[in-house]
Design an enzyme around this catalytic site. Structure first.
Site, PDB file in Angstrom:
ATOM      1  N   SER A  77      -3.260  89.376  49.356  1.00 52.68           N
ATOM      2  CA  SER A  77      -3.900  88.473  48.383  1.00 52.68           C
ATOM      3  C   SER A  77      -4.428  89.285  47.197  1.00 52.68           C
ATOM      4  O   SER A  77      -4.355  88.841  46.044  1.00 52.68           O
ATOM      5  CB  SER A  77      -5.076  87.732  49.021  1.00 52.68           C
ATOM      6  OG  SER A  77      -4.638  86.613  49.728  1.00 52.68           O
ATOM      7  N   LYS A  83     -14.405  92.640  56.331  1.00 43.15           N
ATOM      8  CA  LYS A  83     -12.964  92.914  56.320  1.00 43.15           C
ATOM      9  C   LYS A  83     -12.549  93.576  55.003  1.00 43.15           C
ATOM     10  O   LYS A  83     -11.875  94.599  54.987  1.00 43.15           O
ATOM     11  CB  LYS A  83     -12.234  91.571  56.475  1.00 43.15           C
ATOM     12  CG  LYS A  83     -10.764  91.654  56.724  1.00 43.15           C
ATOM     13  CD  LYS A  83     -10.118  90.271  56.728  1.00 43.15           C
ATOM     14  CE  LYS A  83     -10.739  89.308  57.720  1.00 43.15           C
ATOM     15  NZ  LYS A  83      -9.942  88.084  57.891  1.00 43.15           N
ATOM     16  N   LYS A 131     -13.952  86.340  48.151  1.00 47.12           N
ATOM     17  CA  LYS A 131     -12.582  86.038  48.570  1.00 47.12           C
ATOM     18  C   LYS A 131     -12.577  85.530  49.997  1.00 47.12           C
ATOM     19  O   LYS A 131     -13.294  86.049  50.849  1.00 47.12           O
ATOM     20  CB  LYS A 131     -11.766  87.349  48.490  1.00 47.12           C
ATOM     21  CG  LYS A 131     -10.290  87.178  48.663  1.00 47.12           C
ATOM     22  CD  LYS A 131      -9.603  86.811  47.373  1.00 47.12           C
ATOM     23  CE  LYS A 131      -8.156  86.420  47.585  1.00 47.12           C
ATOM     24  NZ  LYS A 131      -8.009  85.067  48.159  1.00 47.12           N
ATOM     25  N   LYS A 180     -15.661  81.876  52.448  1.00 49.54           N
ATOM     26  CA  LYS A 180     -14.761  81.057  53.267  1.00 49.54           C
ATOM     27  C   LYS A 180     -15.033  79.591  52.995  1.00 49.54           C
ATOM     28  O   LYS A 180     -16.173  79.215  52.716  1.00 49.54           O
ATOM     29  CB  LYS A 180     -15.009  81.341  54.754  1.00 49.54           C
ATOM     30  CG  LYS A 180     -13.865  80.924  55.645  1.00 49.54           C
ATOM     31  CD  LYS A 180     -12.694  81.857  55.464  1.00 49.54           C
ATOM     32  CE  LYS A 180     -11.755  81.877  56.619  1.00 49.54           C
ATOM     33  NZ  LYS A 180     -11.057  83.169  56.685  1.00 49.54           N
ATOM     34  N   ASP A 209     -11.038  98.471  52.085  1.00 51.35           N
ATOM     35  CA  ASP A 209     -11.197  98.875  50.694  1.00 51.35           C
ATOM     36  C   ASP A 209     -10.468  97.938  49.728  1.00 51.35           C
ATOM     37  O   ASP A 209      -9.724  98.379  48.848  1.00 51.35           O
ATOM     38  CB  ASP A 209     -10.706 100.329  50.528  1.00 51.35           C
ATOM     39  CG  ASP A 209     -11.249 100.963  49.261  1.00 51.35           C
ATOM     40  OD1 ASP A 209     -12.198 100.391  48.690  1.00 51.35           O
ATOM     41  OD2 ASP A 209     -10.717 102.010  48.834  1.00 51.35           O
ATOM     42  N   HIS A 227     -21.613  91.293  46.467  1.00 51.43           N
ATOM     43  CA  HIS A 227     -21.795  92.689  46.058  1.00 51.43           C
ATOM     44  C   HIS A 227     -20.583  93.172  45.268  1.00 51.43           C
ATOM     45  O   HIS A 227     -20.662  94.125  44.513  1.00 51.43           O
ATOM     46  CB  HIS A 227     -22.051  93.601  47.264  1.00 51.43           C
ATOM     47  CG  HIS A 227     -20.844  93.830  48.115  1.00 51.43           C
ATOM     48  ND1 HIS A 227     -20.344  92.865  48.957  1.00 51.43           N
ATOM     49  CD2 HIS A 227     -20.008  94.889  48.232  1.00 51.43           C
ATOM     50  CE1 HIS A 227     -19.256  93.335  49.563  1.00 51.43           C
ATOM     51  NE2 HIS A 227     -19.040  94.563  49.139  1.00 51.43           N
TER      52      HIS A 227
HETATM   53  N1  GLU Z   1      -7.644  83.504  55.543  1.00 52.92           N
HETATM   54  C1  GLU Z   1      -7.225  84.870  55.555  1.00 52.92           C
HETATM   55  C2  GLU Z   1      -8.254  85.714  56.288  1.00 52.92           C
HETATM   56  O1  GLU Z   1      -8.999  85.229  57.080  1.00 52.92           O
HETATM   57  C3  GLU Z   1      -6.855  85.384  54.185  1.00 52.92           C
HETATM   58  C4  GLU Z   1      -7.958  85.437  53.181  1.00 52.92           C
HETATM   59  C5  GLU Z   1      -7.497  85.792  51.770  1.00 52.92           C
HETATM   60  O2  GLU Z   1      -6.341  86.125  51.578  1.00 52.92           O
HETATM   61  O3  GLU Z   1      -8.349  85.700  50.879  1.00 52.92           O
HETATM   62  O4  GLU Z   1      -8.295  86.902  56.144  1.00 52.92           O
END
Ligand code: GLU
Length: 471
Positions: free
Chosen positions: A362, A94, A70, A106, A99, A65
């Site tokens: 990130s 998350k 990420k 993943k 935001d 969306h």
């Molecule tokens: N692996 C981390 C998480 O579970 C970071 C993910 C990221 O920075 O894209 O939130």
């Protein structure tokens, strides 16, 4: 343990509980909940002894969306499709919760990284990246991996290098992955970000006198007793920031077992002991506990599970003696256990909020890669001069004179790390307020996790509305 409990079902149970509070159309909720794409791959790598081994790996994109999607990449022998899907879903919620404008994804590679040499790990990582690239599962505008359990800056730099070798014309190529070393386009503060976010989030939860009174606690972190399960990147930095804020670490756990000392453990000394003896056990002055899970049952104010999913289950949740459970890991508490803790009056600060510091920073790293400029580079000296002028005016008005050292102390412009940490703090503080407001909107009936899920679902629903896909 994770084999018996379906992780994606757990995430969806949390989702359903929250969705029942909303008025979104059923079809829209189904679309949000579903995992959109899963790519499962098998590829060969050459071991150092010349033999060939077939590696199994996955990448799940739960929701597009918002783009890019990420989420981290996990290297663990237990990785499986259900886990990767669940973790990708958690990434969607998350990002929406805090935001950060990404969809959720993943990845996972089924290996026990301790059994591979560095050059074998490099070959696995580069081949995995190539497979993602071939199927359009990586790119700064498409899907951006990051570190997770069992991976770190080194793997991220191999990914960035492989991607750039495959896409020479992509000026934004470095933005294909985050969590990179600083010299390879990383951002200062990323390594500490998840642990720092866990600290900021817990500090926010502990700052509300009414909420603390219900738990029989005073406000603030100082003086609180803390137990941490898992001393990887997240657990270690959380322990460090809690200690610096005056909390007492009374229990620490790693996979070889746990240690307990009601007088407090020094995290740096424990880490040094582990580096020397390869175990946290037998730390001078502390009592050994046989199993890592024993730490979850220690008496403390704040329990921080910072290892893997499904640690607090129906089997052990009634033996949890903490007043606050701060979920630094993804999915450490099953849905049923979470409900039970809530009934017992234990505050659970949910993973999708509490460990969002990693993806938040990130996001800053990705922005830095796209803008091709270090944060603070343009304004640092300008701000310094402005502060100096202001201080000069104050000195003229008051007749007081500051020394050059004092002026330098007051008038330094922000560094990249200052700005990153400030952005992280802002995100954690305002997001916690959003959860509390949402909880209040529903008469304080939902627990914090349900309230956080409602915030996330509402955010995603708005995006679908904006896209014109749903009315
Ligand atoms: N692996 C981390 C998480 O579970 C970071 C993910 C990221 O920075 O894209 O939130």
């Amino acid at each position: 343990m994770s084999g018996e409990i379906k992780f994606f079902d757990q995430v969806n149970a949390h989702f359903d509980r929250a969705a029942a509070y909303t008025k979104h159309p059923k079809g829209l909720l189904e679309q949000i909940r579903e995992c959109n794409s899963v790519y499962r791959m098998a590829f060969p790598i050459e071991k150092d002894d010349g033999s060939i081994e077939v590696i199994l790996a996955w990448r799940a994109e739960h929701s597009q969306h918002k783009l890019p999607t990420k989420g981290g990449i996990r290297y663990d022998w237990r990785v499986n499709e259900d886990e990767v899907k669940a973790l990708s879903a958690l990434m969607t919620y998350k990002c929406a919760m805090v935001d950060v404008p990404f969809g959720g994804a993943k990845g996972g590679v089924r290996i026990d990284r301790r059994k591979y040499s560095e050059s074998e790990l490099e070959r696995i990582t580069r081949r995995y990246t190539y497979e993602l690239f071939r199927k359009g599962f990586i790119g700064p505008a498409v899907d951006v991996p990051a570190p997770d359990y069992g991976t770190g800056p080194k793997e991220m730099s191999w990914i960035a290098d492989t991607y750039q070798a495959l896409t020479q014309e992509d000026v934004n190529g470095l933005g294909c992955v985050t969590g990179k070393p600083i010299a390879q386009g990383g951002v200062r503060g990323r390594k500490e970000a998840t642990g720092r976010g866990v600290y900021f989030g817990t500090r926010e939860a502990c700052s509300h006198a009414g909420d603390m009174a219900k738990l029989g606690l005073s406000t603030g972190i100082e003086g609180k007793t803390v137990v941490i399960q898992g001393l990887g990147n997240v657990g270690y930095y959380a322990a460090k920031f809690f200690s610096e804020a005056g909390a007492r670490l009374v229990g620490l756990a790693e996979y070889e077992g746990a240690i307990h000392d009601p007088n407090g453990l020094d995290i740096e000394k424990v880490m040094a002991h582990r580096a020397e003896t390869k175990s946290i056990l037998d730390f001078p002055g502390a009592k050994n506990l046989a199993k890592t899970s024993d730490a979850l049952e220690l008496e403390c104010d704040i329990l921080i599970p910072a290892a893997l999913e499904n640690q607090i289950t129906e089997e052990n949740c009634d033996r949890v003696r903490a007043k606050i459970v701060g979920e630094a890991a993804n999915g450490p508490t099953t849905a049923a256990a979470s409900e039970r803790l809530y009934q017992r009056g234990i505050m659970v600060i949910p993973d999708m909020y509490l460990n969002a510091g990693g993806v938040t920073v990130s996001y800053f790293e990705w922005l830095k890669n796209l803008s091709h400029v270090r944060f603070g580079r343009m304004e640092k000296r300008f701000e310094e001069r402005a502060y100096r002028k202001l201080l000069q005016a104050v000195q003229n008005m008051t007749g007081k004179t500051l020394t050059e050292d004092e002026i330098r102390g007051f008038a330094s412009g922000p560094s990249e790390e200052d700005l990153v940490n400030s952005g992280l703090e802002e995100t954690m503080v305002t997001s916690y307020e959003r959860i509390r407001e949402k909880r209040a909107e529903h008469g304080d009936r939902p627990d914090l996790r349900t309230a956080a899920f409602i915030v996330a679902i509402d955010m995603i629903a708005v995006t679908y509305g904006d896209l014109g896909i749903f009315p």
